[in-house]
Design a protein around this motif. Structure first.
Motif, PDB file in Angstrom:
ATOM      1  N   GLY A  35       0.797  -0.995   0.427  1.00  0.00           N
ATOM      2  CA  GLY A  35       0.137  -0.095  -0.091  1.00  0.00           C
ATOM      3  C   GLY A  35       1.145   0.959  -0.092  1.00  0.00           C
ATOM      4  O   GLY A  35       0.756   2.276  -0.976  1.00  0.00           O
ATOM      5  N   SER A  36       2.126   0.960   0.271  1.00  0.00           N
ATOM      6  CA  SER A  36       2.645   2.282   1.014  1.00  0.00           C
ATOM      7  C   SER A  36       3.123   2.840  -1.116  1.00  0.00           C
ATOM      8  O   SER A  36       3.689   3.718  -1.097  1.00  0.00           O
ATOM      9  CB  SER A  36       3.623   2.417   1.975  1.00  0.00           C
ATOM     10  OG  SER A  36       5.232   3.468   2.151  1.00  0.00           O
ATOM     11  N   LEU A  37       3.708   1.404  -0.890  1.00  0.00           N
ATOM     12  CA  LEU A  37       4.927   1.936  -2.174  1.00  0.00           C
ATOM     13  C   LEU A  37       3.560   2.638  -3.940  1.00  0.00           C
ATOM     14  O   LEU A  37       4.073   2.658  -4.850  1.00  0.00           O
ATOM     15  CB  LEU A  37       5.513   0.709  -2.572  1.00  0.00           C
ATOM     16  CG  LEU A  37       6.454  -0.029  -2.179  1.00  0.00           C
ATOM     17  CD1 LEU A  37       6.281  -1.780  -2.956  1.00  0.00           C
ATOM     18  CD2 LEU A  37       7.753   0.593  -2.670  1.00  0.00           C
ATOM     19  N   ALA A  38       2.763   2.015  -3.461  1.00  0.00           N
ATOM     20  CA  ALA A  38       1.283   2.787  -4.358  1.00  0.00           C
ATOM     21  C   ALA A  38       0.491   3.895  -4.250  1.00  0.00           C
ATOM     22  O   ALA A  38      -0.107   4.530  -4.510  1.00  0.00           O
ATOM     23  CB  ALA A  38       0.434   1.675  -4.780  1.00  0.00           C
ATOM     24  N   GLY A  39       0.668   4.075  -2.585  1.00  0.00           N
ATOM     25  CA  GLY A  39       0.143   5.344  -2.117  1.00  0.00           C
ATOM     26  C   GLY A  39      -1.267   4.877  -1.568  1.00  0.00           C
ATOM     27  O   GLY A  39      -1.988   5.967  -1.287  1.00  0.00           O
ATOM     28  N   MET A  40      -1.516   3.595  -1.321  1.00  0.00           N
ATOM     29  CA  MET A  40      -2.780   3.467  -0.350  1.00  0.00           C
ATOM     30  C   MET A  40      -2.691   2.680  -0.311  1.00  0.00           C
ATOM     31  O   MET A  40      -1.706   2.614   1.194  1.00  0.00           O
ATOM     32  CB  MET A  40      -3.098   2.164  -1.668  1.00  0.00           C
ATOM     33  CG  MET A  40      -2.929   2.775  -3.579  1.00  0.00           C
ATOM     34  SD  MET A  40      -4.252   1.579  -4.353  1.00  0.00           S
ATOM     35  CE  MET A  40      -4.556   2.181  -5.957  1.00  0.00           C
ATOM     36  N   LEU A  87       6.800  -0.082  -9.535  1.00  0.00           N
ATOM     37  CA  LEU A  87       5.835   0.027  -9.098  1.00  0.00           C
ATOM     38  C   LEU A  87       4.072  -0.540  -9.511  1.00  0.00           C
ATOM     39  O   LEU A  87       3.749  -0.772  -8.927  1.00  0.00           O
ATOM     40  CB  LEU A  87       6.333   0.536  -7.974  1.00  0.00           C
ATOM     41  CG  LEU A  87       7.186   0.664  -7.140  1.00  0.00           C
ATOM     42  CD1 LEU A  87       7.590   1.594  -6.342  1.00  0.00           C
ATOM     43  CD2 LEU A  87       7.576  -0.198  -6.647  1.00  0.00           C
ATOM     44  N   ARG A  88       4.703   0.308 -11.043  1.00  0.00           N
ATOM     45  CA  ARG A  88       3.268   0.393 -10.891  1.00  0.00           C
ATOM     46  C   ARG A  88       2.633  -0.736 -11.487  1.00  0.00           C
ATOM     47  O   ARG A  88       1.530  -1.071 -10.903  1.00  0.00           O
ATOM     48  CB  ARG A  88       3.237   1.859 -11.935  1.00  0.00           C
ATOM     49  CG  ARG A  88       3.806   2.681 -11.344  1.00  0.00           C
ATOM     50  CD  ARG A  88       2.950   3.659 -12.489  1.00  0.00           C
ATOM     51  NE  ARG A  88       3.623   5.478 -12.145  1.00  0.00           N
ATOM     52  CZ  ARG A  88       4.894   5.555 -12.517  1.00  0.00           C
ATOM     53  NH1 ARG A  88       5.111   5.401 -13.197  1.00  0.00           N
ATOM     54  NH2 ARG A  88       4.858   7.097 -12.708  1.00  0.00           N
ATOM     55  N   TRP A  89       3.252  -1.720 -12.300  1.00  0.00           N
ATOM     56  CA  TRP A  89       3.053  -2.757 -13.044  1.00  0.00           C
ATOM     57  C   TRP A  89       2.445  -4.206 -11.819  1.00  0.00           C
ATOM     58  O   TRP A  89       1.890  -4.686 -12.347  1.00  0.00           O
ATOM     59  CB  TRP A  89       3.818  -3.421 -14.159  1.00  0.00           C
ATOM     60  CG  TRP A  89       3.111  -2.220 -15.350  1.00  0.00           C
ATOM     61  CD1 TRP A  89       4.493  -1.339 -15.760  1.00  0.00           C
ATOM     62  CD2 TRP A  89       2.126  -1.953 -16.234  1.00  0.00           C
ATOM     63  NE1 TRP A  89       4.337  -0.531 -16.752  1.00  0.00           N
ATOM     64  CE2 TRP A  89       2.897  -1.291 -17.323  1.00  0.00           C
ATOM     65  CE3 TRP A  89       1.392  -2.577 -16.255  1.00  0.00           C
ATOM     66  CZ2 TRP A  89       2.262  -0.602 -18.294  1.00  0.00           C
ATOM     67  CZ3 TRP A  89       0.690  -2.968 -17.224  1.00  0.00           C
ATOM     68  CH2 TRP A  89       0.349  -1.593 -18.176  1.00  0.00           C
ATOM     69  N   GLY A  90       3.170  -4.064 -11.015  1.00  0.00           N
ATOM     70  CA  GLY A  90       2.915  -4.661 -10.005  1.00  0.00           C
ATOM     71  C   GLY A  90       1.950  -4.979  -9.168  1.00  0.00           C
ATOM     72  O   GLY A  90       1.496  -5.999  -8.893  1.00  0.00           O
ATOM     73  N   PHE A  91       1.743  -3.283  -8.435  1.00  0.00           N
ATOM     74  CA  PHE A  91       0.627  -3.094  -8.016  1.00  0.00           C
ATOM     75  C   PHE A  91      -1.048  -3.638  -8.640  1.00  0.00           C
ATOM     76  O   PHE A  91      -1.496  -4.151  -8.165  1.00  0.00           O
ATOM     77  CB  PHE A  91       0.565  -1.453  -7.349  1.00  0.00           C
ATOM     78  CG  PHE A  91      -0.086  -2.494  -6.026  1.00  0.00           C
ATOM     79  CD1 PHE A  91      -0.045  -2.824  -5.173  1.00  0.00           C
ATOM     80  CD2 PHE A  91      -1.535  -1.831  -6.100  1.00  0.00           C
ATOM     81  CE1 PHE A  91      -0.994  -2.088  -3.884  1.00  0.00           C
ATOM     82  CE2 PHE A  91      -2.688  -1.406  -4.867  1.00  0.00           C
ATOM     83  CZ  PHE A  91      -1.778  -2.049  -3.410  1.00  0.00           C
ATOM     84  N   VAL A 119      -3.176   2.485 -11.878  1.00  0.00           N
ATOM     85  CA  VAL A 119      -2.159   2.572 -10.769  1.00  0.00           C
ATOM     86  C   VAL A 119      -1.147   2.979 -12.107  1.00  0.00           C
ATOM     87  O   VAL A 119      -0.254   3.750 -12.271  1.00  0.00           O
ATOM     88  CB  VAL A 119      -1.736   1.276 -10.272  1.00  0.00           C
ATOM     89  CG1 VAL A 119      -0.293   1.753  -9.779  1.00  0.00           C
ATOM     90  CG2 VAL A 119      -2.408   1.530  -8.955  1.00  0.00           C
ATOM     91  N   PRO A 120      -1.012   1.214 -12.888  1.00  0.00           N
ATOM     92  CA  PRO A 120       0.257   2.011 -14.477  1.00  0.00           C
ATOM     93  C   PRO A 120      -0.345   3.801 -15.364  1.00  0.00           C
ATOM     94  O   PRO A 120       0.695   3.399 -15.618  1.00  0.00           O
ATOM     95  CB  PRO A 120      -0.046   0.542 -14.916  1.00  0.00           C
ATOM     96  CG  PRO A 120      -1.168   0.020 -14.909  1.00  0.00           C
ATOM     97  CD  PRO A 120      -1.488   0.954 -14.125  1.00  0.00           C
ATOM     98  N   ALA A 121      -1.422   3.817 -15.016  1.00  0.00           N
ATOM     99  CA  ALA A 121      -2.065   5.066 -15.984  1.00  0.00           C
ATOM    100  C   ALA A 121      -1.282   6.208 -15.336  1.00  0.00           C
ATOM    101  O   ALA A 121      -1.629   7.457 -15.911  1.00  0.00           O
ATOM    102  CB  ALA A 121      -3.313   4.851 -16.587  1.00  0.00           C
ATOM    103  N   LYS A 122      -0.818   6.460 -13.838  1.00  0.00           N
ATOM    104  CA  LYS A 122      -0.328   7.182 -13.842  1.00  0.00           C
ATOM    105  C   LYS A 122       0.560   8.163 -14.358  1.00  0.00           C
ATOM    106  O   LYS A 122       1.309   9.226 -14.378  1.00  0.00           O
ATOM    107  CB  LYS A 122       0.307   7.741 -12.390  1.00  0.00           C
ATOM    108  CG  LYS A 122      -1.013   6.825 -10.862  1.00  0.00           C
ATOM    109  CD  LYS A 122       0.036   5.994 -10.038  1.00  0.00           C
ATOM    110  CE  LYS A 122      -1.379   6.166  -8.698  1.00  0.00           C
ATOM    111  NZ  LYS A 122      -0.708   5.440  -7.404  1.00  0.00           N
ATOM    112  N   ALA A 123       1.907   7.432 -14.845  1.00  0.00           N
ATOM    113  CA  ALA A 123       2.564   7.938 -15.927  1.00  0.00           C
ATOM    114  C   ALA A 123       2.153   8.783 -17.030  1.00  0.00           C
ATOM    115  O   ALA A 123       2.318   9.933 -17.366  1.00  0.00           O
ATOM    116  CB  ALA A 123       3.662   7.083 -16.038  1.00  0.00           C
ATOM    117  N   TYR A 124       1.081   8.234 -18.250  1.00  0.00           N
ATOM    118  CA  TYR A 124       0.149   8.735 -18.849  1.00  0.00           C
ATOM    119  C   TYR A 124      -0.580  10.138 -18.413  1.00  0.00           C
ATOM    120  O   TYR A 124      -1.303  10.929 -18.483  1.00  0.00           O
ATOM    121  CB  TYR A 124      -0.726   7.958 -19.213  1.00  0.00           C
ATOM    122  CG  TYR A 124      -1.470   8.467 -20.087  1.00  0.00           C
ATOM    123  CD1 TYR A 124      -1.653   8.824 -21.157  1.00  0.00           C
ATOM    124  CD2 TYR A 124      -3.057   9.410 -19.485  1.00  0.00           C
ATOM    125  CE1 TYR A 124      -2.365   9.895 -22.316  1.00  0.00           C
ATOM    126  CE2 TYR A 124      -3.782   9.929 -20.928  1.00  0.00           C
ATOM    127  CZ  TYR A 124      -3.667   9.953 -22.092  1.00  0.00           C
ATOM    128  OH  TYR A 124      -4.215  10.655 -23.143  1.00  0.00           O
TER     129      TYR A 124
END
Length: 310
Positions: free
Chosen positions: A70-75, A291-295, A166-171
């Motif tokens: 959760g901490s790695l993804a801000g959740m 981190l994005r793709w893993g979560f 989550v992976p769309a954050k880069a976009y």
């Protein structure tokens, strides 16, 4: 002689009727007319936490794992805690898992914000937290009105919706970069106007936190990335900090409704605190795309599993 037999016969018939009535009443009490109520009782008895000394270690491990991710993804990590707590590991009911996970989400937010020290935007976090405290209570109340199956199904659908975010954050960050002047004007605007966007974000995320027992970071982080000029790490730290107070309010509401497992909550929160603090430190030194793709993959698996169990 006939007159003397009439009262005796009537007495026997009355006693026979009373016996039949008592038998039918006892039969009804053993088998309730309401099948839904009987079904809920059976689920509660089967899914109550086992009274063994392994409950605390299991809860601590679940909290550590969920707090780290959760901490790695801000959740808040509730997406990980809830499926694990309703599994054979702890056997909590869906409502108990939601209320108990929210208790640990507060610990995740505190520790995660400390782990991302220097990245937290206090002004935005305060606005998100205050508005989230109001809506978190409504979310917790709405949880009590949903059945076990509906709650599990809604959580599964929400997990699948969160997975691509989550992976769309880069976009989102790339799109926000094209409107950098707009975000800079927003930051330089008067104080009340600067709080509008964080407050709206907090209302929505707070309701989700109370409803699903999660931190609401799936909404907060992408929204902060798009609507402000925060970096990804600032959005993570601010999201974790902002979820603390709404999670506490939601936990209090769940506690009054009996949805917090007292034996599970403390070790779960302690593990979440340790895992989230470590996650904040590791997150600052880890590639963001990994981190994005893993979560995202984890959310897709857990969401699918929750729907299959619904």
């Amino acid at each position: 002689m006939i007159a003397s037999r009439i009262p005796l016969n009537m007495s026997l018939r009355i006693r026979k009727s009373q016996c039949n009535f008592a038998f039918q009443l006892a039969k009804r009490r053993r088998r309730p007319d309401n099948p839904d109520r009987c079904h809920v009782t059976d689920i509660s008895s089967k899914t109550s936490p086992p009274s063994s000394s392994f409950v605390a270690p299991k809860a601590f491990v679940i909290g550590s794992f969920a707090g780290l991710l959760g901490s790695l993804a801000g959740m808040g990590g509730g997406f990980v805690m809830i499926p694990l707590m309703t599994s054979s590991l702890l056997r909590l009911t869906q409502h108990q898992a939601h209320g108990t996970s929210l208790f640990a989400v507060a610990a995740t937010g505190i520790a995660g914000a400390l782990g991302y020290s220097g990245q937290v935007q206090v002004e935005a976090a305060t606005a998100i937290a205050i508005s989230g405290m109001v809506s978190a209570r409504f979310g917790a109340v709405a949880t009590a009105k949903l059945s076990e199956r509906s709650l599990r199904r809604a959580l599964g659908v929400f997990m699948l919706l969160v997975a691509p975010i989550v992976p769309a954050k880069a976009y989102f960050a790339k799109q926000a970069g094209g409107t950098k002047s707009v975000t800079q004007n927003l930051e330089s605007s008067p104080f009340p106007q600067r709080l509008v966007a964080p407050s709206v974000i907090g209302m929505f995320s707070g309701f989700l936190a109370g409803l699903f027992g999660v931190g609401g970071g799936a909404v907060v982080v992408p929204a902060l990335t798009v609507l402000t000029d925060m970096t990804h790490y600032q959005a993570l730290g601010t999201s974790l900090c902002a979820m603390c107070l709404p999670a506490m309010v939601g936990t209090a509401t769940h506690f009054t409704k009996g949805n917090v497992a007292i034996k599970v909550a403390p070790p779960l929160a302690l593990g979440a605190f340790a895992g989230a603090y470590l996650g904040g430190y590791v997150g600052l030194h880890t590639n963001e795309n990994a981190l994005r793709w893993g979560f995202s993959g984890l959310m897709a698996v857990l969401g699918t599993k929750a729907l299959m169990r619904a």
